[in-house]
Design an enzyme around this catalytic site. Structure first.
Site, short mmCIF file in Angstrom:
data_model
loop_
_atom_site.label_atom_id
_atom_site.label_comp_id
_atom_site.label_asym_id
_atom_site.label_seq_id
_atom_site.Cartn_x
_atom_site.Cartn_y
_atom_site.Cartn_z
N GLN A 69 0.83 -1.19 0.00
CA GLN A 69 0.00 0.00 0.00
C GLN A 69 0.87 1.26 0.00
O GLN A 69 1.75 1.38 -0.82
CB GLN A 69 -0.95 -0.06 1.21
CG GLN A 69 -1.96 -1.20 1.14
CD GLN A 69 -2.96 -1.03 0.00
OE1 GLN A 69 -3.28 0.08 -0.40
NE2 GLN A 69 -3.44 -2.15 -0.55
N HIS A 73 8.52 8.35 2.66
CA HIS A 73 9.97 8.48 2.72
C HIS A 73 10.30 9.95 2.91
O HIS A 73 9.64 10.82 2.31
CB HIS A 73 10.64 7.98 1.44
CG HIS A 73 10.41 6.54 1.14
ND1 HIS A 73 10.70 5.53 2.04
CD2 HIS A 73 9.93 5.91 0.04
CE1 HIS A 73 10.42 4.36 1.50
NE2 HIS A 73 9.94 4.56 0.28
N ALA A 138 10.03 -0.27 7.25
CA ALA A 138 9.11 -0.84 6.26
C ALA A 138 9.93 -1.49 5.16
O ALA A 138 11.04 -1.06 4.85
CB ALA A 138 8.22 0.26 5.67
N LEU A 139 9.38 -2.52 4.55
CA LEU A 139 10.09 -3.16 3.45
C LEU A 139 9.12 -3.47 2.32
O LEU A 139 7.92 -3.65 2.53
CB LEU A 139 10.83 -4.41 3.91
CG LEU A 139 10.03 -5.57 4.49
CD1 LEU A 139 9.64 -6.56 3.40
CD2 LEU A 139 10.84 -6.29 5.56
N GLY A 140 9.65 -3.46 1.14
CA GLY A 140 8.87 -3.79 -0.04
C GLY A 140 9.83 -4.16 -1.15
O GLY A 140 10.90 -3.56 -1.29
N GLY A 151 13.53 -2.30 -1.49
CA GLY A 151 14.28 -2.77 -0.34
C GLY A 151 13.65 -2.43 0.99
O GLY A 151 12.49 -2.73 1.21
N ALA A 153 13.31 0.49 4.39
CA ALA A 153 13.44 1.87 4.88
C ALA A 153 13.41 1.86 6.40
O ALA A 153 12.46 1.34 7.00
CB ALA A 153 12.31 2.74 4.33
N CYS A 169 1.12 1.61 5.26
CA CYS A 169 1.07 0.21 4.81
C CYS A 169 -0.36 -0.31 4.74
O CYS A 169 -0.58 -1.53 4.73
CB CYS A 169 1.92 -0.67 5.71
SG CYS A 169 3.59 -0.02 5.97
#
Length: 236
Positions: A69, A73, A138-140, A151, A153, A169
């Site tokens: 979602q 940043h 957070a990762l994605g 990657g 954050a 998210c």
């Protein structure tokens, strides 16, 4: 190898750079880790729902090709983009996600911060003042032809108010925090360097915690074999 991008880094420029790197790489291309600190931006995953963007104000919203979602940043947050060949590393996507989480959890332990996973919600969390878990990283990811980009954050010392403009998210009222609120004052570049060293261990034989080896019966029974050839995503 890892390198720092110009700070603050424009999100769309970095994203297109990652795509170009991934499309051009060959089996002999060395993996890279790109470290950066972005200018303020909300990013909405490929299948992200716009209603999770509540009040963006002057902060731009970028629809990107990672899973998940919406997240934020901005200054005071270090982002590590891992451009890796999962087949060469010998990891499946689920193992890779666990590796990213382990890297952050181990890094936070170095700073005396106890962190954990939250079932059903990728990322890394720490206990908040009210006893509830607050998200600190957070990762994605996106996997194309067995190679990753995007990657993780990690919030270091940032203005957390922009998270109030979204359902982070996709979760309403999800608390967010950073190292500073955990009582740790650390230089962002130092944190990024430490994170990169941990991420550089990808494929070096370390098995992510809680994930069986790729060739074990448990691994085979729990998911399909192999790294997807393209289009695979994991969410923030």
């Amino acid at each position: 190898m890892h390198r720092w991008l110009i700070r603050p880094a424009d999100y769309e420029t970095v994203w297109q750079g990652m795509r170009a790197f991934t499309e051009a790489r060959t089996p002999a291309t060395a993996d890279e880790i790109w470290l950066c600190e972005h200018a303020p931006v909300y990013t909405l995953g490929q299948a992200g729902l716009p209603h999770h963007v509540l009040a963006p104000g002057a902060i731009p919203v970028v629809r990107t090709d990672r899973g998940g979602q919406v997240t934020y940043h901005g200054p005071g947050q270090v982002v590590a983009y891992v451009l890796a060949d999962l087949r060469r590393a010998g990891l499946y996507v689920k193992e890779y996600v666990a590796f990213l989480e382990d890297a952050v959890i181990g890094l936070l332990a170095d700073y005396g911060v106890q962190a954990c996973r939250k079932p059903g919600a990728p990322g890394v969390y720490v206990p908040g003042a009210d006893g509830e878990l607050a998200k600190i990283a957070a990762l994605g990811i996106k996997v194309r032809s067995g190679c990753t980009y995007h990657g993780v954050a990690l919030n270091v010392d940032m203005d957390l108010r922009p998270f109030d403009g979204i359902n982070p998210c996709g979760y309403a009222n999800l608390a967010t925090t950073d190292l500073a609120h955990c009582g740790v004052r650390a230089d962002l570049v130092e944190v990024g360097e430490r994170l990169a060293r941990r991420l550089a261990g990808l494929g070096a034989g370390a098995r992510p915690s809680g994930v069986p080896p790729a060739n074990s019966p448990a691994a085979a029974g729990g998911r399909s074999r192999g790294v997807p050839a393209g289009g695979s995503m994991m969410s923030f």
